[in-house]
Design an enzyme around this catalytic site. Sequence first.
Site, PDB file in Angstrom:
ATOM      1  N   TYR A  69       7.154  -1.168  12.543  1.00 12.06           N
ATOM      2  CA  TYR A  69       7.755  -2.408  13.039  1.00 12.06           C
ATOM      3  C   TYR A  69       9.278  -2.420  13.124  1.00 12.06           C
ATOM      4  O   TYR A  69       9.859  -3.377  13.594  1.00 12.06           O
ATOM      5  CB  TYR A  69       7.272  -3.625  12.250  1.00 12.06           C
ATOM      6  CG  TYR A  69       7.373  -3.503  10.736  1.00 12.06           C
ATOM      7  CD1 TYR A  69       8.583  -3.305  10.105  1.00 12.06           C
ATOM      8  CD2 TYR A  69       6.227  -3.640   9.959  1.00 12.06           C
ATOM      9  CE1 TYR A  69       8.666  -3.212   8.724  1.00 12.06           C
ATOM     10  CE2 TYR A  69       6.295  -3.550   8.573  1.00 12.06           C
ATOM     11  CZ  TYR A  69       7.524  -3.330   7.958  1.00 12.06           C
ATOM     12  OH  TYR A  69       7.587  -3.237   6.603  1.00 12.06           O
ATOM     13  N   LYS A  96       3.053 -10.652   9.650  1.00 13.35           N
ATOM     14  CA  LYS A  96       3.611 -10.098   8.409  1.00 13.35           C
ATOM     15  C   LYS A  96       2.468  -9.437   7.643  1.00 13.35           C
ATOM     16  O   LYS A  96       1.675 -10.094   6.976  1.00 13.35           O
ATOM     17  CB  LYS A  96       4.260 -11.209   7.575  1.00 13.35           C
ATOM     18  CG  LYS A  96       5.017 -10.682   6.381  1.00 13.35           C
ATOM     19  CD  LYS A  96       5.892 -11.793   5.810  1.00 13.35           C
ATOM     20  CE  LYS A  96       6.774 -11.352   4.679  1.00 13.35           C
ATOM     21  NZ  LYS A  96       6.132 -10.607   3.636  1.00 13.35           N
ATOM     22  N   CYS A 135     -31.378 -10.031 -23.245  1.00 17.68           N
ATOM     23  CA  CYS A 135     -32.208  -9.407 -24.278  1.00 17.68           C
ATOM     24  C   CYS A 135     -32.014 -10.049 -25.643  1.00 17.68           C
ATOM     25  O   CYS A 135     -32.752  -9.763 -26.582  1.00 17.68           O
ATOM     26  CB  CYS A 135     -31.951  -7.911 -24.354  1.00 17.68           C
ATOM     27  SG  CYS A 135     -30.367  -7.505 -25.109  1.00 17.68           S
ATOM     28  N   CYS A 179     -23.033  -5.955 -23.989  1.00 17.83           N
ATOM     29  CA  CYS A 179     -24.338  -5.869 -24.624  1.00 17.83           C
ATOM     30  C   CYS A 179     -24.580  -4.386 -24.874  1.00 17.83           C
ATOM     31  O   CYS A 179     -24.549  -3.591 -23.946  1.00 17.83           O
ATOM     32  CB  CYS A 179     -25.418  -6.436 -23.705  1.00 17.83           C
ATOM     33  SG  CYS A 179     -27.080  -6.010 -24.260  1.00 17.83           S
ATOM     34  N   CYS A 194     -31.756  -3.092 -22.954  1.00 17.49           N
ATOM     35  CA  CYS A 194     -31.629  -4.427 -22.348  1.00 17.49           C
ATOM     36  C   CYS A 194     -32.152  -4.372 -20.910  1.00 17.49           C
ATOM     37  O   CYS A 194     -31.665  -3.584 -20.087  1.00 17.49           O
ATOM     38  CB  CYS A 194     -30.169  -4.854 -22.360  1.00 17.49           C
ATOM     39  SG  CYS A 194     -29.868  -6.350 -21.429  1.00 17.49           S
ATOM     40  N   CYS A 226     -26.756 -11.621 -26.013  1.00 20.49           N
ATOM     41  CA  CYS A 226     -26.902 -11.222 -24.614  1.00 20.49           C
ATOM     42  C   CYS A 226     -27.871 -12.207 -23.967  1.00 20.49           C
ATOM     43  O   CYS A 226     -28.955 -12.451 -24.514  1.00 20.49           O
ATOM     44  CB  CYS A 226     -27.436  -9.798 -24.520  1.00 20.49           C
ATOM     45  SG  CYS A 226     -28.012  -9.375 -22.862  1.00 20.49           S
ATOM     46  N   ASP A 286       0.402  -7.563   4.996  1.00 17.43           N
ATOM     47  CA  ASP A 286       0.535  -7.600   3.539  1.00 17.43           C
ATOM     48  C   ASP A 286       0.216  -6.230   2.940  1.00 17.43           C
ATOM     49  O   ASP A 286      -0.912  -5.939   2.561  1.00 17.43           O
ATOM     50  CB  ASP A 286      -0.435  -8.656   2.993  1.00 17.43           C
ATOM     51  CG  ASP A 286       0.003  -9.148   1.640  1.00 17.43           C
ATOM     52  OD1 ASP A 286       1.129  -8.815   1.219  1.00 17.43           O
ATOM     53  OD2 ASP A 286      -0.778  -9.872   0.992  1.00 17.43           O
ATOM     54  N   LYS A 324       6.073 -17.905   5.692  1.00 17.65           N
ATOM     55  CA  LYS A 324       4.959 -17.570   4.800  1.00 17.65           C
ATOM     56  C   LYS A 324       3.865 -18.629   4.886  1.00 17.65           C
ATOM     57  O   LYS A 324       4.148 -19.822   4.824  1.00 17.65           O
ATOM     58  CB  LYS A 324       5.457 -17.496   3.347  1.00 17.65           C
ATOM     59  CG  LYS A 324       6.443 -16.378   3.112  1.00 17.65           C
ATOM     60  CD  LYS A 324       5.757 -15.125   2.640  1.00 17.65           C
ATOM     61  CE  LYS A 324       5.614 -15.151   1.138  1.00 17.65           C
ATOM     62  NZ  LYS A 324       5.342 -13.826   0.599  1.00 17.65           N
ATOM     63  N   GLU A 372       6.177 -11.419  14.906  1.00 17.70           N
ATOM     64  CA  GLU A 372       5.219 -10.379  14.485  1.00 17.70           C
ATOM     65  C   GLU A 372       4.378 -10.872  13.317  1.00 17.70           C
ATOM     66  O   GLU A 372       4.785 -11.771  12.581  1.00 17.70           O
ATOM     67  CB  GLU A 372       5.993  -9.121  14.039  1.00 17.70           C
ATOM     68  CG  GLU A 372       6.804  -8.504  15.148  1.00 17.70           C
ATOM     69  CD  GLU A 372       7.693  -7.363  14.648  1.00 17.70           C
ATOM     70  OE1 GLU A 372       7.518  -6.894  13.513  1.00 17.70           O
ATOM     71  OE2 GLU A 372       8.582  -6.969  15.423  1.00 17.70           O
TER      72      GLU A 372
HETATM   73  S1  IVH Z   1      10.751  -6.199   9.180  1.00 14.65           S
HETATM   74  C1  IVH Z   1      14.992  -6.157   7.855  1.00 14.65           C
HETATM   75  N1  IVH Z   1       8.349  -6.713  10.090  1.00 14.65           N
HETATM   76  O1  IVH Z   1       7.537  -7.862   4.592  1.00 14.65           O
HETATM   77  C2  IVH Z   1      13.572  -6.331   8.211  1.00 14.65           C
HETATM   78  N2  IVH Z   1       8.632  -6.523   7.726  1.00 14.65           N
HETATM   79  O2  IVH Z   1       8.869  -9.732   2.811  1.00 14.65           O
HETATM   80  C3  IVH Z   1      12.707  -5.318   7.608  1.00 14.65           C
HETATM   81  N3  IVH Z   1       6.554  -6.769   6.451  1.00 14.65           N
HETATM   82  O3  IVH Z   1       9.728  -5.549   3.086  1.00 14.65           O
HETATM   83  C4  IVH Z   1      11.293  -5.657   7.613  1.00 14.65           C
HETATM   84  N4  IVH Z   1       5.216  -7.055   8.172  1.00 14.65           N
HETATM   85  O4  IVH Z   1       7.350  -4.773   3.722  1.00 14.65           O
HETATM   86  C5  IVH Z   1       9.109  -6.511   8.993  1.00 14.65           C
HETATM   87  N5  IVH Z   1       6.278  -7.099  11.038  1.00 14.65           N
HETATM   88  C6  IVH Z   1       7.031  -6.914   9.966  1.00 14.65           C
HETATM   89  C7  IVH Z   1       6.478  -6.923   8.659  1.00 14.65           C
HETATM   90  C8  IVH Z   1       7.326  -6.728   7.561  1.00 14.65           C
HETATM   91  C9  IVH Z   1       5.291  -6.962   6.861  1.00 14.65           C
HETATM   92  C10 IVH Z   1       6.950  -6.670   5.029  1.00 14.65           C
HETATM   93  C11 IVH Z   1       7.948  -5.575   4.712  1.00 14.65           C
HETATM   94  C12 IVH Z   1       9.118  -6.285   4.103  1.00 14.65           C
HETATM   95  C13 IVH Z   1       8.490  -7.541   3.602  1.00 14.65           C
HETATM   96  C14 IVH Z   1       9.480  -8.651   3.413  1.00 14.65           C
END
Ligand code: IVH
Length: 663
Positions: free
Chosen positions: A223, A114, A409, A424, A429, A406, A116, A311, A112
């Site tokens: 998720y 991740k 001016c 300023c 200005c 500035c 942010d 990551k 999946e």
């Molecule tokens: S699963 C035990 N799936 O990443 C597993 N987390 O660094 C629970 N996050 O705290 C999380 N996308 O906030 C899962 N597809 C995804 C995610 C995801 C983002 C975040 C989540 C977690 C953090 C961990």
Amino acid sequence: MSNVHKQIEHLRSEIRKHDYLYYVLNAPQITDRQYDKLFAELKELEKQHPELITPDSPTQRVSEKPIEGFAVVRHTTPMLSIDNTYSADELRAFDQRVRKGIGSSHYSFVVELKIDGLAISLRYESGRLVQGATRGDGETGDDVTNNVRTIKSIPLLLCDNPPDVLEVRGEVYMPKKAFAELNEQRQQQDLPLFANPRNAAAGSLKLLDANITATRKLAFFAYELGEASNEISSSHFETLQKLKTFGLPVNPHSARAEDIDEVIKICGQWEKKRYDLEYQIDGMVIKIDRPAQREILGYTGRSPKWCISYKFAAEQARTKVLSIDVQVGKSGILTPVANLEPVLLAGTTVKRASLHNFDEIQRLDVRVGDTVIIEKAGEIIPQVVEVETKQRDLSGSRPFEPPEHCPVCGSRPQKDPSGVYIRCVNPDCPAQLKERLRYFAGRDQMDIENLGSALIEQLVDGGLVKNFADLYKLTAGQLAKLERMGIKSATNVIKGIAESKTRPVSRLIAALGIRHVGIQNAEILAEHFGSLEKLMQSSLEELQSIEQIGPVMAQSIYEYFRNEKNVKVIKALIDAGLKTTERKKLDSDRLAGKTFVLTGTLPNYARSEVEKMIKANGGKAASSVSKNTDFVIAGAEAGSKLEKAQQLGIKIISESEFLKMIK
Ligand code: IVH
């Protein structure tokens, strides 16, 4: 069920369907306009029949007044964190550990994105959203139900027979576009910027006033499951598909992978493609598909052994600082900006990077000629993160000094009380004036067509415009004499300026550029005062008494209108014929001449909403009980105001009695 009731239910289910098509399936079937029409129809019917309003109606996403603090929620099953990996080798090591744990049987992965943002747990009971909570320390989090209810992609009501109890975990995030817009707005209001979309999402979700959260354009992807009263599927991948049929948004890019090579391949593909997404991802999450196998693997400490994240490295580029400019903002803040040798970074060519402020330059010791490493904050705003001092040419390089004048001016700038900014303070200005005019004419303010940056530059430099009001004195003849301007475009500009005279007064208030006052606050002010003139004359106490206006903003507004120069310009704007009143259309005059006081917590409406209804029907809402009070509307836990009303023999009514009065 009455006909109206049926019609209301029909509209609600239509709106829910279109929310689902839009937010979950990403496949809208109607235009925004058609959607808005359905919504407006439902709102109107509910207004006529407030007794039919239910908390899960699509109109009831925001109804709460600001709260004092968040209640604590204990998670029924802990919200865990995930261990990180940074390379293909580490992913293979994860696979080895899984193999050892599970033994000889086959296992597949789900890969999946991740997202942010920040993790949230949503609890549905009998299909109704009853609670939203942050992760907190994993065991307990904050109750942010009011805030998550404002997120349009989170359904208030599930469909397709969900389990009685269903806890869904997922990520609340802010799409890149919404993040860029929010920061732009904040910059215009001199508010500190959010460093990245994740901070912006977290900051927005943890606001005590859900009305503000509602404006922040947050979104959600589900998720994982928390507590569920019955098993949904014996595969995580299928569970995700099932969540989608319940009406929850699930990321469409989740994929099954049969072995670790496939996992690595998918991770590599997304590492390159991530900039094409509308939201930010900082890696991938790799999970074992079968819940039964997950159980065998178990946990170490706070993270499951069946899940790992991969990551991405933050993308960086190396380039050279060609020069450092100092820019003057509309409120006079001087901002250093590095001009860079153009370099490709995360999908765009970067030529400039903000250095934020002079403390930051000093901290990094950035100098002209330096080789620097740049990164995109939240993948969007380029910034200098490191200086390669070893590369420095020792003979010529000198530390960058904050300007003593500035750059535009020439006046002496001052340090802000916060000590971070240099400003300023010359009100004349030209750089500030240009910025203020740009803002005034901007799309969200007076929206003056054809009055762009280049023209503003010419108008100020040529001495034709010294303040906002001068714009309205311009003639096509004057403009036609400017460079690159024919009589036709000159006429168009004048037409655009004239058209802006009828903008709603809220936009005019926003356009003045009063420090800390953006369009939302301007709307609140316009609503409260009804006219620019009344706002100008307002006392500090009255400004402070407005619920959504904080003390700093109240002070700033008050001071703005005590400045003679500002007042002179506004008077000239009024003379030029700009619209300065908000003519409120009354729903009725049923409450004319009646004064109401509210106390306690009302069952269905926030106090501010009832106050609006009072005003919309010609009545007055006062904050304290006196012999001039006609009615006290009392809710649960009403206090001293109720007592006083009883002493004075004032009529006390309930919310529903009040609603009957305006029906
Ligand atoms: S699963 C035990 N799936 O990443 C597993 N987390 O660094 C629970 N996050 O705290 C999380 N996308 O906030 C899962 N597809 C995804 C995610 C995801 C983002 C975040 C989540 C977690 C953090 C961990």
